[in-house]
Design a protein around this motif. Structure first.
Motif, PDB file in Angstrom:
ATOM      1  N   GLU A 215       1.133  -0.956  -0.045  1.00 30.63           N
ATOM      2  CA  GLU A 215       0.050  -0.004  -0.244  1.00 30.63           C
ATOM      3  C   GLU A 215       0.666   1.295   0.219  1.00 30.63           C
ATOM      4  OE1 GLU A 215      -2.942  -1.876   3.248  1.00 30.63           O
ATOM      5  OE2 GLU A 215      -2.788  -0.449   3.249  1.00 30.63           O
ATOM      6  N   GLN A 216       0.483   2.331  -0.768  1.00 28.49           N
ATOM      7  CA  GLN A 216       0.851   3.721  -0.499  1.00 28.49           C
ATOM      8  C   GLN A 216      -0.212   4.515  -0.798  1.00 28.49           C
ATOM      9  OE1 GLN A 216       3.254   3.789  -4.167  1.00 28.49           O
ATOM     10  NE2 GLN A 216       3.459   5.724  -3.535  1.00 28.49           N
ATOM     11  N   GLY A 217       0.733   5.896   0.040  1.00 33.04           N
ATOM     12  CA  GLY A 217       0.036   6.867   0.339  1.00 33.04           C
ATOM     13  C   GLY A 217      -0.095   7.409   1.677  1.00 33.04           C
TER      14      GLY A 217
ATOM     15  N   ALA B  31      -8.077   4.423   5.911  1.00 29.66           N
ATOM     16  CA  ALA B  31      -9.777   4.780   5.663  1.00 29.66           C
ATOM     17  C   ALA B  31      -9.043   3.403   4.291  1.00 29.66           C
ATOM     18  CB  ALA B  31      -9.661   6.080   4.126  1.00 29.66           C
ATOM     19  N   GLN B  32      -8.095   2.979   3.688  1.00 33.12           N
ATOM     20  CA  GLN B  32      -8.034   2.179   2.870  1.00 33.12           C
ATOM     21  C   GLN B  32      -8.726   0.456   4.203  1.00 33.12           C
ATOM     22  OE1 GLN B  32      -4.736   1.531   0.887  1.00 33.12           O
ATOM     23  NE2 GLN B  32      -4.829   3.664   0.153  1.00 33.12           N
ATOM     24  N   LYS B  33      -8.278   0.559   4.941  1.00 37.73           N
ATOM     25  CA  LYS B  33      -8.677  -1.106   5.754  1.00 37.73           C
ATOM     26  C   LYS B  33      -8.003  -1.587   5.922  1.00 37.73           C
ATOM     27  CE  LYS B  33     -12.700   0.875   7.867  1.00 37.73           C
ATOM     28  NZ  LYS B  33     -14.201   0.828   7.668  1.00 37.73           N
ATOM     29  N   GLY B  34      -6.898  -1.916   5.336  1.00 37.13           N
ATOM     30  CA  GLY B  34      -5.870  -2.950   4.487  1.00 37.13           C
ATOM     31  C   GLY B  34      -4.645  -2.973   5.850  1.00 37.13           C
TER      32      GLY B  34
END
Length: 585
Positions: free
Chosen positions: A561-563, A570-573
């Protein structure tokens, strides 16, 4: 085949040693000249002594004037011998210690340019053993070789010539028995090389263990592993004892064996000479001279056999140090390498592949684009490749495929020095050299003023504890920071980077050893320092990287993931799981 390979190794090592000696051939030539002078003057004394004996004709018939003149000559010759021997030893010492200095300098210089892969893959104590203990052993063998080998060989040739001038037949008796001594010496020498090699290797293993245990004694005691460590030490120590005893036992056989052969030579000369004297072929003085030469002729065989044994040990040690010197250095810089200048902080990683071991994949198809002034945080579980990315950015390791670019230039096409000067790095593992606090702080900026240094120390919250030290900034600290606490050492490392203020920063768990209150202050100092600078932050505590512009979430060498912090939550990853897991009860 095994014996041939061993001889080839020894011959190759000897050639390398001679290459180092070649630089000092003027001292070598002088040493040979003084060796010849020493031997000739030593061998001339028995001739004069024999003449003295021949002038003692009978009771009451002693030619005192001639004898006193001959004794005066012996005194002068003895003085010349002593001077020549002293000068020879001066030359030998000069050659030996200059060669040792050159080898040590070359070995240390090689360690400085060896790839980190080699350093990481070898015990540090074992490398220290090669540069210190092995070179010392080599020096002892080399010095003995010069001191005794030259004089021994010249003595053998000289005594033969002097004996031939007196009586050819008795000289032939000596020459015929000599090969036995040579055979015994070479037979033992052939078998001692591998034993000395094993002794040297085991000694390196022992040094490595001692070094490791001293550095990590707290951990050993914390886990009550003293008994286990002692068992390991005893096992290595036992092997070293066995290897040393075998090497010493076989090498010590040389002296008694050659002495036995030498006794045969002396007996042969005594019997043949006695019969010759009875027949009137020799005078009593000449017989005395011959017996003296027989002793002097056989003595070098004892010395040379001892030297040969010591040289086996020296060559075994030399082979280990030459292996280090001949290791492949890190990838050399291209011929027309560029200097990285005007760095603003543009960093691109394109399709990067890397693994420490070919069969164990780590980083695969890694892509990242960083703009000037951005803060890039790298997070992920242990072993995911976070620190590896830092090693690649600093070019401690080269990528297997793909490229890393700074300001549009591949880092393999710029000088390592200019690349690394563009980064300021603070690691979890602190490093301070033995010296003053001042010397450690100005390492990256030698021309820094006192005011600049104090400002950087204050910004890193190190000034207050430095002022409490006995001599402030001039306090001498030992290796690895001496008695300073882990937190104090880390504050000094942070101050060192704050003094340089390079265009890019790497912070790898930079506040791991600092208390929470000081960490908050340091984070504020970091925030000021990172303004306008490209920063790479490796952190396990996710609370420390929430302000980052880009958060890279890594797992098994890949970017999952990247951000930003909010975007990833918010991605809930995977990042979200990592973040909330630190608050779980």
């Amino acid at each position: 085949m095994k014996e041939k390979g061993k001889k080839k190794h020894q011959a190759g090592t000897l050639k390398k040693v001679l290459k180092y000696i070649e630089k000092y051939k003027i001292f070598l030539i002088l040493s040979l000249i003084f060796a010849v002078a020493t031997v000739v003057s030593t061998l001339y004394i028995p001739v004069v002594t024999g003449q003295v004996i021949d002038h003692i004709l009978a009771p009451g018939k002693v030619e005192f004037p001639i004898i006193f003149r001959l004794l005066g000559r012996i005194g002068v010759i003895t003085g010349v011998t002593a001077l020549a021997q002293w000068l020879m030893n001066v030359c030998n010492n000069k050659i030996t210690y200059e060669v040792i200095q050159d080898i040590r300098r070359e070995a240390f210089a090689k360690i400085e340019v060896l790839p980190l892969k080699f350093i990481d893959g070898h015990s540090h104590g074992e490398l220290v053993s090669r540069v210190i203990a092995d070179v010392d052993q080599f020096a002892d063998g080399l010095l003995m070789g010069f001191s005794q080998l030259f004089t021994g060989l010249v003595t053998i040739l000289g005594t033969l010539l002097f004996m031939l001038s007196i009586n050819v037949k008795i000289t032939l008796v000596v020459v015929l028995i000599t090969p036995v001594s040579l055979f015994v010496a070479s037979f033992i020498a052939r078998r001692t090389f591998s034993m000395f090699m094993l002794q040297s290797t085991t000694r390196g293993e022992q040094t490595a263990l001692i070094n490791e245990m001293i550095e990590n004694q707290k951990v050993v005691q914390a886990f009550s592993k003293e008994e286990d460590v002692l068992k390991t030490f005893d096992e290595i120590n036992g092997r070293l004892e066995k290897a040393s005893l075998q090497a010493t036992f076989f090498s010590s056989l040389t002296n008694p064996c050659t002495r036995f052969v030498n006794s045969l030579v002396y007996t042969g000369v005594g019997l043949a000479g006695a019969f010759s004297a009875m027949r009137g072929v020799l005078t009593v003085g000449q017989l005395s001279c011959f017996l003296s030469y027989a002793n002097q002729y056989t003595k070098p065989f004892n010395e040379i056999s001892g030297v040969v044994t010591e040289l086996q040990n020296a060559l075994a040690c030399a082979e280990r140090i030459f292996r280090l010197i001949e290791e492949e250095p890190q990838t050399p810089e291209p011929e027309h390498v560029k200097v990285l200048a005007d760095v603003r902080g543009n960093v691109n990683l394109e399709h990067v592949y890397f693994s420490y071991e070919p069969e164990q994949k780590l980083i695969e198809d890694f892509n990242l684009q960083v703009k000037p002034g951005q803060r890039v945080a790298i997070v992920g579980p242990t072993g995911c490749g976070k620190t590896t990315v830092i090693n690649l950015l600093m070019r401690f390791y080269d990528v297997d495929q793909g490229s890393i670019q700074v300001e549009g230039m591949d880092i393999r096409e710029v000088t390592r020095r200019s690349l690394r000067e563009s980064y300021g790095m603070v690691l979890q593992e602190t490093w301070l050299k033995a010296g003053t606090i001042r010397e450690n702080l100005v390492m990256g900026k030698p021309d820094a003023t006192q005011e600049e240094m104090v400002t950087a120390a204050k910004a890193a919250h190190a000034h207050s504890f430095i002022k409490r030290l006995p001599k402030g900034y001039d306090t001498v600290i030992g290796e690895e920071g001496g008695s300073l606490s882990a937190g104090q050492k880390q504050l000094l490392c942070i101050a060192r980077v704050m003094l340089c203020l390079p265009p890019m920063l790497i912070l790898d768990e930079a506040t791991s050893s600092i208390d929470t209150r000081t960490e908050m202050k340091i984070q504020n100092a970091f925030a000021k320092m990172m303004e306008g600078r490209t920063s790479f932050i490796v952190a396990h505590r996710l609370s420390t990287i929430q302000e980052a512009d880009i958060i890279l979430v890594m797992k098994d060498g890949h970017i999952l993931e990247q951000g930003s912090h909010e975007e990833l939550l918010a991605q809930k990853g995977f990042y979200s799981e990592l973040y909330y897991s630190q608050f779980a009860l």
